[in-house]
Design an enzyme around this catalytic site. Structure first.
Site, PDB file in Angstrom:
ATOM      1  N   CYS A  96       0.819  -1.227   0.000  1.00 48.94           N
ATOM      2  CA  CYS A  96       0.000   0.000   0.000  1.00 48.94           C
ATOM      3  C   CYS A  96       0.846   1.269   0.000  1.00 48.94           C
ATOM      4  CB  CYS A  96      -0.954   0.003   1.182  1.00 48.94           C
ATOM      5  SG  CYS A  96      -2.127  -1.365   1.134  1.00 48.94           S
TER       6      CYS A  96
ATOM      7  N   HIS B 106      -3.254   7.440   2.615  1.00 46.97           N
ATOM      8  CA  HIS B 106      -3.651   6.147   2.048  1.00 46.97           C
ATOM      9  C   HIS B 106      -5.017   5.798   2.627  1.00 46.97           C
ATOM     10  CE1 HIS B 106      -3.932   2.034   0.981  1.00 46.97           C
ATOM     11  NE2 HIS B 106      -3.641   1.572   2.183  1.00 46.97           N
TER      12      HIS B 106
ATOM     13  N   ASN C  18     -10.072  -0.019   0.250  1.00 50.65           N
ATOM     14  CA  ASN C  18      -8.607   0.089   0.205  1.00 50.65           C
ATOM     15  C   ASN C  18      -8.115  -0.445  -1.147  1.00 50.65           C
ATOM     16  OD1 ASN C  18      -5.846  -0.189   0.493  1.00 50.65           O
ATOM     17  ND2 ASN C  18      -5.936  -1.090   2.538  1.00 50.65           N
TER      18      ASN C  18
END
Ligand code: COA
Length: 326
Positions: A118, A253, A283
């Site tokens: 990520c 994020h 996500n």
């Protein structure tokens, strides 16, 4: 006397791609033992996009890159490098970046993928910024593209509801600008290889068995995330002689609303200055920051001249930040 100029990596264009298929929490609840209420309350996620067969990592990355080139007004032949962050590439090799190069017709570029889960987009910005300042290229595409739906374990309700698919790309251009001009002001990258067992994929093409599924110890990830992300933000502020008050926008994020709010609270940043898209996209790993950044630029919230701080954390653990003036 004329003002001294410095070479910076300036954000010249941005583009995104989201798969056509939207899956609501209610639809997830038809597939796994969960509920809209549980997902919304614990994560802030309301829906995610899941890729169809043709919507591969390379396909989505190419579409996002086309958008970035169009908004920058740069033709593919002028791209010097393509850096693509992903955990879900089309193939082990060639890199997805090279597939994107072929589809774009960016025949003068070189391309490679980076694996930082990520945090991949932040890592990509860090690498691209250094290359642009060193004069190795004049225009670099940094792409985050992910099809996590292909590695989710739909028997594990604790992880499969959290992720979605999508892609985002920026075109960074080297420009000589004044001290208060636009561009990336700093990047900071970190990893801790003693924490590889709290968020990982339990297989790969190099393994004796088969490509695997995402596995996560959610509580442990949560615990580390708020602390490490707040420290990453403070590190970026200190390196630039700034305080949280100077930041116009935090674009974190997009993993989980509670992590985003936790970091915001720790830094004393009001919610109105934090960009949140996790409700719409879930996500999307390396794609989440460019997707959120694009939304806030396109709807007029983020304006030229503003200071924008990006931060991410992911499997590794990896984490980092990038500070840029628009
Ligand atoms: N639907 C309904 N119930 C669920 C569920 C789901 N999708 N997933 C887990 N549960 C249940 C568990 O089985 C458990 O039930 P039990 O108490 O009967 O055993 C209960 O909910 C609590 O589970 P727990 O895992 O302790 O929940 P939590 O409060 O830690 O929240 C996360 C889980 C995943 C939302 C949270 O840990 C988190 O956000 N972690 C960070 C994850 C992340 O962002 N990772 C990516 C970083 S890049």
């Amino acid at each position: 006397m004329s003002e001294r100029l410095r070479r910076r990596a300036v954000l010249a264009g941005i583009g995104t791609y989201l798969p056509e298929k939207i899956v609501s929490n209610a639809e997830m609840a038809e597939r796994v033992d969960t509920s809209d209420e549980w997902i919304t309350e614990r994560t802030g996620i309301r829906q995610r996009h899941f890729a169809g067969r043709h919507e591969t990592c390379a396909f989505m990355g190419t579409e996002a890159a086309r958008g970035a080139l169009a908004t920058a007004g740069i033709v593919p032949e002028n791209v010097g490098a393509i850096i693509l962050a992903t955990s879900t590439p089309d193939q082990a090799f060639p890199s997805t970046a090279v597939h994107v190069q072929g589809m774009l017709g960016a025949k003068n570029a070189f391309g490679f993928d980076i694996s930082a889960a990520c945090s991949g987009f932040i890592y990509g910005l860090g690498i691209a910024e250094a290359m642009l300042r060193a004069g190795q290229a004049n225009h670099i595409l940094v792409i985050g593209s992910e099809v996590y739906s292909r590695i989710l374990n739909f028997a594990d309700r604790g992880t499969c509801v959290l992720f979605g698919d999508g892609a985002g790309a920026v075109l960074l251009s080297a420009r000589d600008v004044a001290e208060d001009g636009p561009g990336i002001l700093s990047t900071h990258l970190h990893s801790d290889g003693t924490l590889t067992d709290i968020l990982y994929v339990d297989g790969a093409v190099g393994q004796p068995d088969k490509p695997g599924h995402l596995v996560m110890n959610g509580r442990e990830v949560f615990r580390h995330a708020v602390t490490l992300l707040a420290s990453a933000v403070n590190e970026a502020l200190a390196a630039n002689d700034l305080t949280a008050k100077d930041i116009d926008w935090l674009v974190p994020h997009q993993a989980n609303r509670r992590i985003i709010d936790g970091v915001g609270r720790k830094l004393g940043l009001p919610q109105e200055r934090v960009v949140v898209t996790v409700d719409q996209h879930a996500n999307t790993s390396a794609a989440s920051i460019p997707l959120a950044l694009a939304q806030a630029i396109n709807d007029g919230r983020i304006k030229p001249g503003q200071l924008v701080l990006l931060e991410a954390l992911g499997g590794g653990l990896t984490w980092g930040s990038a500070l840029l003036r628009m």
